[in-house]
Design a protein around this motif. Structure first.
Motif, mmCIF file in Angstrom:
data_model
loop_
_atom_site.group_PDB
_atom_site.id
_atom_site.type_symbol
_atom_site.label_atom_id
_atom_site.label_comp_id
_atom_site.label_asym_id
_atom_site.label_seq_id
_atom_site.Cartn_x
_atom_site.Cartn_y
_atom_site.Cartn_z
ATOM 1 N N SER A 1 10.021 -12.415 -1.767
ATOM 2 C CA SER A 1 10.872 -13.598 -1.906
ATOM 3 C C SER A 1 11.455 -13.892 -0.549
ATOM 4 O O SER A 1 11.782 -13.007 0.209
ATOM 5 N N LEU B 1 8.991 -2.126 -2.687
ATOM 6 C CA LEU B 1 9.792 -2.705 -3.774
ATOM 7 C C LEU B 1 11.282 -2.431 -3.557
ATOM 8 O O LEU B 1 12.120 -3.289 -3.844
ATOM 9 N N ASP C 1 2.161 -11.564 4.328
ATOM 10 C CA ASP C 1 2.756 -10.489 3.547
ATOM 11 C C ASP C 1 1.626 -9.667 2.932
ATOM 12 O O ASP C 1 0.782 -10.206 2.216
ATOM 13 N N GLY D 1 2.109 -7.250 0.812
ATOM 14 C CA GLY D 1 2.572 -6.719 -0.471
ATOM 15 C C GLY D 1 1.547 -6.859 -1.591
ATOM 16 O O GLY D 1 1.282 -5.884 -2.302
ATOM 17 N N PRO D 2 0.936 -8.036 -1.755
ATOM 18 C CA PRO D 2 -0.056 -8.180 -2.818
ATOM 19 C C PRO D 2 -1.238 -7.199 -2.674
ATOM 20 O O PRO D 2 -1.792 -6.741 -3.670
ATOM 21 N N ARG E 1 12.506 -4.869 -0.961
ATOM 22 C CA ARG E 1 12.613 -6.222 -1.524
ATOM 23 C C ARG E 1 13.821 -6.368 -2.430
ATOM 24 O O ARG E 1 14.403 -7.454 -2.521
ATOM 25 N N GLY F 1 -0.118 -4.106 -4.363
ATOM 26 C CA GLY F 1 0.380 -4.266 -5.726
ATOM 27 C C GLY F 1 1.848 -4.626 -5.834
ATOM 28 O O GLY F 1 2.432 -4.567 -6.907
ATOM 29 N N ALA F 2 2.474 -5.034 -4.734
ATOM 30 C CA ALA F 2 3.907 -5.344 -4.739
ATOM 31 C C ALA F 2 4.198 -6.833 -4.961
ATOM 32 O O ALA F 2 5.344 -7.232 -5.015
ATOM 33 N N GLY F 3 3.174 -7.670 -5.067
ATOM 34 C CA GLY F 3 3.411 -9.102 -5.216
ATOM 35 C C GLY F 3 3.907 -9.713 -3.926
ATOM 36 O O GLY F 3 3.957 -9.063 -2.890
ATOM 37 N N GLU F 4 4.264 -10.983 -3.986
ATOM 38 C CA GLU F 4 4.746 -11.714 -2.811
ATOM 39 C C GLU F 4 6.226 -11.432 -2.588
ATOM 40 O O GLU F 4 6.989 -11.261 -3.537
ATOM 41 N N ARG G 1 9.133 -8.484 3.995
ATOM 42 C CA ARG G 1 7.711 -8.802 4.162
ATOM 43 C C ARG G 1 6.999 -7.619 4.836
ATOM 44 O O ARG G 1 7.298 -7.264 5.968
#
Length: 105
Positions: free
Chosen positions: A104, A34, A93, A95-96, A37, A99-102, A52
């Motif tokens: 950007s 995070l 990626d 990340g998901p 990102r 738990g970090a999501g996609e 990523r």
């Protein structure tokens, strides 16, 4: 393993498949991803927008993780690419997964 024991992670961030690499070590992969990102820190990963997460491996202690990261940094680029593509051939990626999501783009 007791919940108070920390795991240490060596990870690879990039901006695109086979692009610029950023290797790091952390005891909190989610928070660290995070931070990358968000561009929280000046430096290589911020300059190249390495957002990523494409590879990571956990270790039971900091010394093992740091030692492995130092070895990785000396590897040939082709070996690093092969390492990623062994488990993540499409450079997705991850990340998901943590738990970090996609990321950007």
């Amino acid at each position: 393993m007791a919940s108070s024991e920390k795991l240490f992670t060596v990870y690879l961030m990039t901006h695109r498949p086979r692009g610029v690499f950023y290797f790091g070590v952390t005891s909190d992969l989610l928070s660290r991803v995070l931070q990358h990102r968000a561009g929280a820190y000046e430096g290589h990963s911020r300059k190249w927008r390495c957002r990523r997460l494409v590879w990571y491996e956990t270790f039971p202690d900091a010394d093992s993780a740091i030692s492995f990261e130092k070895r990785l940094k000396r590897w040939r680029r082709e070996w690093k690419i092969a390492m990623v593509e062994k488990t993540n051939p499409d450079w997705c990626d991850l990340g998901p997964e943590i738990g970090a999501g996609e990321a950007s783009v």
